[in-house]
Structure formats: structure tokens, C-alpha cells
Design an enzyme around this catalytic site. Structure first.
Site, mmCIF file in Angstrom:
data_model
loop_
_atom_site.group_PDB
_atom_site.id
_atom_site.type_symbol
_atom_site.label_atom_id
_atom_site.label_comp_id
_atom_site.label_asym_id
_atom_site.label_seq_id
_atom_site.Cartn_x
_atom_site.Cartn_y
_atom_site.Cartn_z
ATOM 1 N N TYR A 192 8.728 -4.633 -8.776
ATOM 2 C CA TYR A 192 7.944 -5.833 -9.093
ATOM 3 C C TYR A 192 7.525 -5.964 -10.563
ATOM 4 O O TYR A 192 6.896 -6.935 -10.933
ATOM 5 C CB TYR A 192 6.710 -5.915 -8.209
ATOM 6 C CG TYR A 192 5.837 -4.665 -8.165
ATOM 7 C CD1 TYR A 192 5.200 -4.193 -9.305
ATOM 8 C CD2 TYR A 192 5.664 -3.967 -6.973
ATOM 9 C CE1 TYR A 192 4.414 -3.062 -9.259
ATOM 10 C CE2 TYR A 192 4.870 -2.831 -6.920
ATOM 11 C CZ TYR A 192 4.252 -2.383 -8.065
ATOM 12 O OH TYR A 192 3.481 -1.258 -8.031
ATOM 13 N N ASP B 19 0.851 -1.181 0.000
ATOM 14 C CA ASP B 19 0.000 0.000 0.000
ATOM 15 C C ASP B 19 0.892 1.239 0.000
ATOM 16 O O ASP B 19 1.129 1.848 1.033
ATOM 17 C CB ASP B 19 -0.893 -0.033 1.245
ATOM 18 C CG ASP B 19 -2.066 0.913 1.104
ATOM 19 O OD1 ASP B 19 -2.243 1.494 0.015
ATOM 20 O OD2 ASP B 19 -2.795 1.077 2.095
ATOM 21 N N LYS C 278 -7.774 -9.009 -2.610
ATOM 22 C CA LYS C 278 -7.772 -8.040 -1.506
ATOM 23 C C LYS C 278 -8.134 -8.716 -0.193
ATOM 24 O O LYS C 278 -8.907 -9.669 -0.177
ATOM 25 C CB LYS C 278 -8.793 -6.926 -1.798
ATOM 26 C CG LYS C 278 -8.440 -6.038 -2.975
ATOM 27 C CD LYS C 278 -7.235 -5.192 -2.658
ATOM 28 C CE LYS C 278 -7.126 -3.983 -3.543
ATOM 29 N NZ LYS C 278 -7.998 -2.898 -3.229
ATOM 30 N N CYS D 125 -34.583 9.523 -13.316
ATOM 31 C CA CYS D 125 -35.246 10.801 -13.543
ATOM 32 C C CYS D 125 -35.481 10.934 -15.055
ATOM 33 O O CYS D 125 -34.589 10.677 -15.853
ATOM 34 C CB CYS D 125 -34.334 11.920 -13.048
ATOM 35 S SG CYS D 125 -34.719 13.519 -13.737
HETATM 36 S S1 IVH Z 1 1.731 -5.267 -10.450
HETATM 37 C C1 IVH Z 1 0.559 -4.684 -14.783
HETATM 38 N N1 IVH Z 1 2.479 -5.863 -8.002
HETATM 39 O O1 IVH Z 1 -1.327 -1.832 -6.981
HETATM 40 C C2 IVH Z 1 0.655 -4.943 -13.315
HETATM 41 N N2 IVH Z 1 1.204 -3.880 -8.337
HETATM 42 O O2 IVH Z 1 -4.108 -1.717 -7.697
HETATM 43 C C3 IVH Z 1 1.121 -3.770 -12.573
HETATM 44 N N3 IVH Z 1 0.817 -2.593 -6.305
HETATM 45 O O3 IVH Z 1 -0.868 0.338 -9.703
HETATM 46 C C4 IVH Z 1 0.998 -3.841 -11.129
HETATM 47 N N4 IVH Z 1 1.897 -3.929 -4.931
HETATM 48 O O4 IVH Z 1 0.742 0.540 -7.707
HETATM 49 C C5 IVH Z 1 1.809 -4.990 -8.782
HETATM 50 N N5 IVH Z 1 3.244 -6.480 -5.894
HETATM 51 C C6 IVH Z 1 2.587 -5.625 -6.689
HETATM 52 C C7 IVH Z 1 1.977 -4.469 -6.161
HETATM 53 C C8 IVH Z 1 1.285 -3.615 -7.034
HETATM 54 C C9 IVH Z 1 1.205 -2.801 -5.040
HETATM 55 C C10 IVH Z 1 -0.005 -1.432 -6.759
HETATM 56 C C11 IVH Z 1 0.458 -0.787 -8.034
HETATM 57 C C12 IVH Z 1 -0.742 -0.827 -8.945
HETATM 58 C C13 IVH Z 1 -1.848 -0.998 -7.969
HETATM 59 C C14 IVH Z 1 -3.075 -1.612 -8.602
#
Ligand code: IVH
Length: 701
Positions: free
Chosen positions: A240, A133, A328, A440
Site C-alpha cells: 500500500y 491488522d 478506527k 507529587c
Molecule cells: S499507510 C505513511 N495503509 O498501520 C503511511 N498503513 O497505525 C504509512 N497499516 O504502520 C502507512 N493497513 O503498519 C497504511 N492500508 C494501510 C494500512 C496501514 C495497515 C498499518 C501500518 C502502519 C500502521 C499505523
């Protein structure tokens, strides 16, 4: 100046005056922030500045609903985004889809299997890793050297934070071993829980802003105009993902992780490969169990398909990859009083009930509104004003009312009566058979609908005009300056008209610079792609993906309008063509045609066409794709790919995919068991190939 600050008394302000006053204060303080931080030339004393700030906070305390997105109380130091240069992401920074339950996880895997047409025996390996987060970043390395750092922004374009990223110790300036020519490293910047507490203690001691949670602290620290401030903050990160990379010499997510480590980038140690859905569930449980004791905040577990060739085949749906999702953690719940049920009127006239709550903290965030979805939901849960309710909030999802605590209901309580008239314009609100929502019927004479459409028009995925967000739209609408989308683009012209006695720069809260900035920001958006334009119109059921398919199918606004005109006749070939567009069913076609048949809407579209440069649809950059611009139809059983993969693949190569064969069809791909469509193609003498033939045409066999 001091006199101006303190009058009129905060307690005497009406809601409308308060809203205007907050606009004025935000603009005023932005001006002083800039003079102080960027020009080093303040024109008021610190005490006067503090007085502005307290007045702003006092008004916000009295009218919490009016707190603006750009509120000076949320401002960290001086980080107005105008201070940054923009960076266009060469590969968009996407977001992730969400799942909440085990069933949804199973569905995620089933969808992938179906899309790839996998045999039962084939396993889909994924990498499971904590969802941090924090704040996502992109760091571009050329020949191993860090050259540009950016925030995510809207996914297409972020802010240049190179200098700030360079102050983060964990991010190497040079990649360690055999770096590719180009690689954009993506990941999450965060602050540990301990460091967050220490930072807040220090901030408090210095009478500086205290942050609401580690995420805000990380964001406030990274988005600093002064990198020295960023350097003083304990930021850290995990990498990542990648954006542009050349060459891509890894074959799986797992390989890439190993590469990240070898380049000297921090990776999350809890990441592991899962070989089955059971494995995935156990990884999830293991991470969830550690959640509280981890030194940083996480809000779920991310699953990514391990094989890169599969990732490529799976591709994306609008803004999220099909090959990854975020699982989540369960929603956090709290109990509070439901004071009142308000009915909001949306862009398309839908009435949505909103619960006004006695504010309560859920998972670190204060919640004072929750959604009640629709009429049936209220009846089913028998929710009444004055009830004590359980609410929950999960991730960024709007808080919901889960249930009523019946024991705590007062005897005088009465069942809620849902209105059958629009609370804004008084028109009849009707619920059509089979529909969950009441609407509406006032159309554009309903102020709520007109205003919501305007807000949609300027929203992020639509025109996205800097300085013209929902709040300013409300003010301009109330003042009669902007009543419909065309007015946005004629604002400057009307403002400069010598007969106009109150130009924007003379209005409270505005000055020459802020007015000019707004006009410039509007001008910058005069060129727009056809799909964005169609989406911005706010037609019911026309989201980003459908808008894109419409743009792809018709090519230009002129062609689209001419064809929709013809399609108003439900028996016409043009109507059949419309229904032939992927994802356009009878209901979508009806909404689309209704929109263009309404003269008020046509006028708006005409007006916009005069003000804007609406670019014809540009086929995606697919090199010399042999099927770009062609209309293809798939029929029968496909063997090397699923129907969805075939369609998505053809669209990515610039083709239009239709659901039935007509004279407009260029190519039919027929597998075994093809029936009437194949016959139709033959009778119209349209080219027919089998799957192998098609794969040869597109260069995949
Ligand atoms: S992968 C194409 N891996 O979550 C895939 N995102 O809700 C790109 N995030 O915008 C994201 N931890 O900022 C990935 N281990 C993780 C992550 C992660 C946090 C965030 C990231 C993304 C958001 C989406």
C-alpha cells in the site's frame, strides 16, 4: 541443573523474588534457545527445558503483573531479535494518526484545507482502504529484483528479514513490468482468519505454541530465525505504500496503486477513491459492514490524500504524515468488577489513577487495568472501588472506564477519596490552579519519579538500549546499581572495578555473555543527537518535536545551556529568544528553565556530557538551502500557502522560524497587512521580502 529449576517452590516466592526469578528464567532460557536453535548444541534435555518453561508459566500465573516483555512464554520458537541484522530505512517507516468520530474526520480534512490554503471549490480526493491488522514490512527492489526485506522496527531501523519475506508466495522476486531503478514497497503481512485457526489446531496437535490472534501468528511466523518455518506458515500480504523510489513516476496514490498491480503485487480490492467527505463516510460504512465477513482482520479505514504534490507539501508531524490518517472502528466494550483504584506516579510527578479490574476479554485481548485519567474524572463518573463498570478498548489505546453500572453498586459503597500525598514518597501532592493533575512535590527524592525518568531515558525514542528495558531498570534501581541516567553509562566501569564483589555476570540470571552484551549495547549508544538527548532527559512538556526545535535553535548542548542560563532572567533577551522558538510558550519555557535551574538535574546533564558524545544539531539534508541556519519571521497574509505550511517548509529547509522580530532575525517575509513586525524589521534594518521574493529565494518560483 534440575535441582536449580524446581527450587524454591513457586508458592513461597515473594513478589520481589518472583520478579528476580522471572529475570533469571528469561535469561537462562534465552541461553538454551540459542544453544538449541543457533548452535545446534543443547546442554540440557528437552524435559529439563520444559521444566524451566513450566516454572516460568507457574510464576507468571501467580503474578500476572510481572509478566515480562521478553517472557519465554511469549517467545515463538527462537526469535530473539539479537539474531537479526539491522537495516536502516532510507526513508523512515512512519505510523498513522488516528481519528474515531465523524467530527474528527471533518477536522482532518479542514486541517488539510487550511494547511494548503485551498479554495472552497477545490476538492480533496483521498484513497480509502482497509487498515490491515498485521505486521508492516518493507521490500526493496533494485532493477526490479527483490534485494532486501525489513520489519518496521522503530521506524528508523528494522530487522533484516529478506530470507523470510522471500518465502511468501504473494511477494514477487521480480517486479513484472517497467520497474523503477529502486523502489521500496511497503505493506502489511498477515494471516487469514481461517488459516490462523488451522495453524493453531496444528500447533496444538504438536504441543507447540498456540497464538492469541492472527496478528500474533503473523508476527511469530515472519520473525523466525529459520526461514523454513516461515515458509511453512500461510502468510500473505497487501502492498500500500512506498519508501525510497527512483524515479517516482506516478502522480497520485491512485496511480501508485495501479503501478503496484502492474508490478504483480497484491493490493486490497476494497480500496477506492473518494471525492468528498460524504464519499469518505460511505466508504467507511461499506468497509465496516463487511468487517466480520472479510477473511482477514482489519481495525479501521485509512485515508490518504490522492495528489502526490499535496502529500509533499503537507509533509509530516513527528512520526505521522499530515496527509493520511486511520479512521478506527468504534471501541469494543465489556463489563467487569473494579476491584481497586491504584495511584501511579509518573515521570513528572503526576498522580494517575488506575483501575485494577477482574480480568475480562475485550476484542480478543485480556484487560486487567484501565485508566481513570485524573481526579475530576473519578468525581464526574463517581467511580468507586467495588463498582461494576463498563470498560472499552480501541486499537492500541489504553483501556478506559466508560461508566459505572449504578444498579449493581453495593449499599456499603463509599465515594473514593483522592490522596493529597504521594503514595510512593509521602510528599505533598498538589494541584495547581487550572491544572487537571495533582503532582507529587518530591522531585528526584521520589523513587517513582526517579524510576519513571530512568525508564523514559532508555525508552525507544530516547536512548533505546537493547536489553535495558523498563523491567531491568526496575531491578537495577532496586539493587542500587542505577539510580540516575549517568549510572547507565558508568555501569560497566563500576562493574569492572576489582573492588566490586558481585559483578553482573555472577548475578542470578546473568552470565558473562549477557553482561557483556548489555555493556556493549550501552556503549553503542554513547553517541547521540542533541534532539534525542534533550528528549531523553524527560523534561515536562518537551516531546520529540519540541526537543528537535530546541536543538535546531541552539545547535549545541553548550550553547543551549549557556542561553538557558541567561534566560533564567525573565527580562533578558535570551528569555525572549526562547519564547521566540516555535511551539515554546510561557508554560514550556517555565518547565524548561525550572529543569535546568535544579542543581540535581544540572549534575546529571554534566555527568552525561562527560560520558557521551552529544552531536551538535545537524541541519536536515537540504542541499544548499539558502535559508539553512537562518532565523526567519513570517508576518501578514500569505497567498500561496498557509502560515503553517510556510513554517513547516522553512523548518524543513533548515531555517529557524521565530514568532517575533529581534536583532537575531535574518529575514522577514511580509505579506499584505503586515503591521508592527514589519516596522520593527525596518527599524532594525533587517532584510524584508514579500512572498514572491521569498519563493524565489527558496527556489520555488
Ligand atoms: S499507510 C505513511 N495503509 O498501520 C503511511 N498503513 O497505525 C504509512 N497499516 O504502520 C502507512 N493497513 O503498519 C497504511 N492500508 C494501510 C494500512 C496501514 C495497515 C498499518 C501500518 C502502519 C500502521 C499505523
Amino acid at each position: 541443573m534440575a535441582k536449580d529449576i524446581s527450587s524454591p517452590a513457586v508458592d513461597d516466592l515473594s513478589e520481589k523474588d518472583a520478579a528476580q526469578e522471572l529475570v533469571r528464567l528469561a535469561a537462562e532460557m534465552t541461553k538454551h534457545d540459542k544453544r538449541y536453535h543457533q548452535d545446534d548444541a543443547p546442554i540440557i534435555s528437552d524435559a529439563e527445558y520444559d521444566a524451566l518453561k513450566s516454572r516460568n508459566s507457574a510464576i507468571e500465573a501467580l503474578f500476572p503483573d510481572l509478566v515480562r516483555e521478553d517472557s519465554p512464554s511469549n517467545r515463538v520458537g527462537a526469535a530473539p531479535s539479537a539474531g537479526y541484522t539491522k537495516v536502516k530505512h532510507s526513508v523512515p517507516m512512519l505510523s498513522l494518526g488516528n481519528v474515531f468520530s465523524g467530527d474528527e474526520v471533518q477536522d482532518f480534512f479542514s486541517r488539510i484545507r487550511r494547511f494548503l490554503s485551498l479554495e472552497e471549490t477545490e476538492t480533496v480526493e483521498v484513497l480509502a482502504e482497509p487498515k490491515i491488522d498485521g505486521l508492516s514490512f518493507s521490500a526493496r527492489y533494485e532493477h526490479g529484483r527483490l534485494v532486501v526485506g525489513a520489519t518496521r522496527g522503530d521506524g528508523q531501523e528494522g530487522e533484516d528479514i529478506t530470507a523470510n519475506l522471500k518465502t511468501i508466495r504473494d511477494l514477487p522476486d521480480m517486479l513484472m513490468s517497467d520497474a523503477p531503478k529502486v523502489v521500496e514497497i511497503r505493506g502489511e503481512v498477515f494471516i487469514t482468519k481461517d488459516n490462523f485457526l488451522a495453524l493453531n489446531a496444528a500447533q496444538e496437535k504438536n504441543d507447540a505454541k498456540v497464538f492469541a490472534n492472527p496478528r500474533n501468528a503473523a508476527a511469530g511466523s515472519l520473525r523466525q530465525l529459520d526461514p523454513k518455518v516461515t515458509r511453512s506458515r500461510p502468510l500473505t500480504l497487501f502492498a500500500y505504500a512506498w519508501g525510497e523510489a527512483d524515479p517516482v513516476d506516478w502522480e497520485s496514490q491512485e496511480d501508485f496503486f495501479a503501478r503496484l498491480k502492474s508490478w504483480g503485487l497484491p493490493t486490497n480490492p476494497l480500496t477506492r477513491v473518494c471525492k468528498s467527505v460524504e464519499d469518505v463516510f460511505s466508504a467507511y460504512s461499506a468497509i465496516e459492514e463487511q468487517r466480520a465477513s472479510l477473511p482477514y482482520d482489519i481495525d479501521g479505514v485509512v485515508y490518504k490524500v490522492n495528489r502526490l504534490d499535496w502529500q509533499q507539501r503537507l509533509g509530516f508531524v513527528s512520526r505521522a504524515p499530515r496527509w493520511a490518517t486511520a479512521h478506527k472502528f468504534p471501541a469494543e466494550q465489556a463489563e467487569t468488577l473494579l476491584e481497586k483504584i491504584d495511584i501511579q506516579v509518573g515521570r513528572t510527578g503526576s498522580l494517575t489513577p488506575v483501575a485494577r479490574l477482574t480480568p475480562v476479554t475485550v476484542g480478543g485481548v485480556v484487560v486487567s487495568n484501565a485508566t481513570l485519567h485524573n481526579e475530576d474524572e473519578i468525581t464526574r463518573k463517581d467511580v468507586r472501588e467495588g463498582d461494576t463498570v463498563v470498560i472499552q478498548r480501541a486499537g492500541d489505546v489504553i483501556p478506559q472506564v466508560v461508566k459505572v453500572i449504578a444498579d449493581k453498586r453495593s449499599q456499603s459503597s463509599r465515594a473514593y477519596v483522592y490522596p493529597d500525598a504521594c503514595p510512593i514518597c509521602g510528599s505533598h501532592a498538589v494541584r495547581e490552579e487550572g491544572e487537571a493533575v495533582r503532582r507529587c512535590t518530591g522531585g528526584l527524592i521520589c523513587e517513582a519519579q526517579a524510576m519513571e525518568r530512568l525508564k523514559h531515558f532508555v525508552s525507544r525514542n530516547a536512548f533505546d538500549i537493547e536489553g535495558l528495558g523498563a523491567k531491568n531498570i526496575e531491578v537495577f534501581y532496586a539493587e542500587g546499581l542505577i539510580a540516575n541516567p549517568v549510572d547507565v553509562f558508568t555501569l560497566a566501569k563500576r562493574d569492572e572495578d576489582p573492588r566490586n564483589l558481585t559483578p553482573l555476570r555472577h548475578k542470578e540470571g546473568w552470565g558473562t555473555t549477557s553482561a557483556d552484551n548489555l555493556f556493549q549495547a550501552i556503549d553503542e549508544k554513547r553517541t547521540v543527537s542533541l534532539d534525542r538527548f534533550l528528549y531523553a532527559l524527560g523534561i515536562r512538556q518537551i516531546g520529540l518535536a519540541t526537543a528537535r526545535l530546541l536543538a535546531q535553535s541552539y545547535g549545541s548542548l553548550k550553547a543551549l545551556r549557556a542561553n538557558l542560563d541567561k534566560a533564567q532572567d525573565r527580562e533578558s533577551p535570551a528569555h525572549e529568544d526562547l519564547l521566540n522558538i516555535e511551539s515554546v510558550g510561557a508554560a514550556v519555557a517555565r518547565d524548561l528553565l525550572e529543569f535546568f535551574a535544579e542543581p540535581l538535574n544540572s549534575e546529571v546533564v554534566d555527568g552525561l556530557a562527560r560520558e557521551l558524545n552529544i552531536e551538535d544539531f545537524e541541519a536536515p539534508d537540504v542541499g544548499r538551502s539558502p535559508i539553512a541556519g537562518r532565523t526567519v519571521v513570517f508576518t501578514g497574509t500569505l497567498e500561496t500557502m498557509s502560515r503553517n505550511e510556510a513554517k513547516a517548509g522553512a523548518q524543513a529547509l533548515g531555517a529557524k522560524v521565530a514568532g517575533s522580530v529581534s536583532a537575531k532575525t535574518d529575514l522577514v517575509i511580509a505579506g499584505p497587512s503586515a503591521g508592527s513586525k514589519l516596522k520593527q524589521a525596518e527599524s532594525l534594518s533587517i532584510d524584508v521580502v514579500d512572498e514572491q521574493g521569498y519563493l524565489k529565494i527558496i527556489g520555488r518560483a
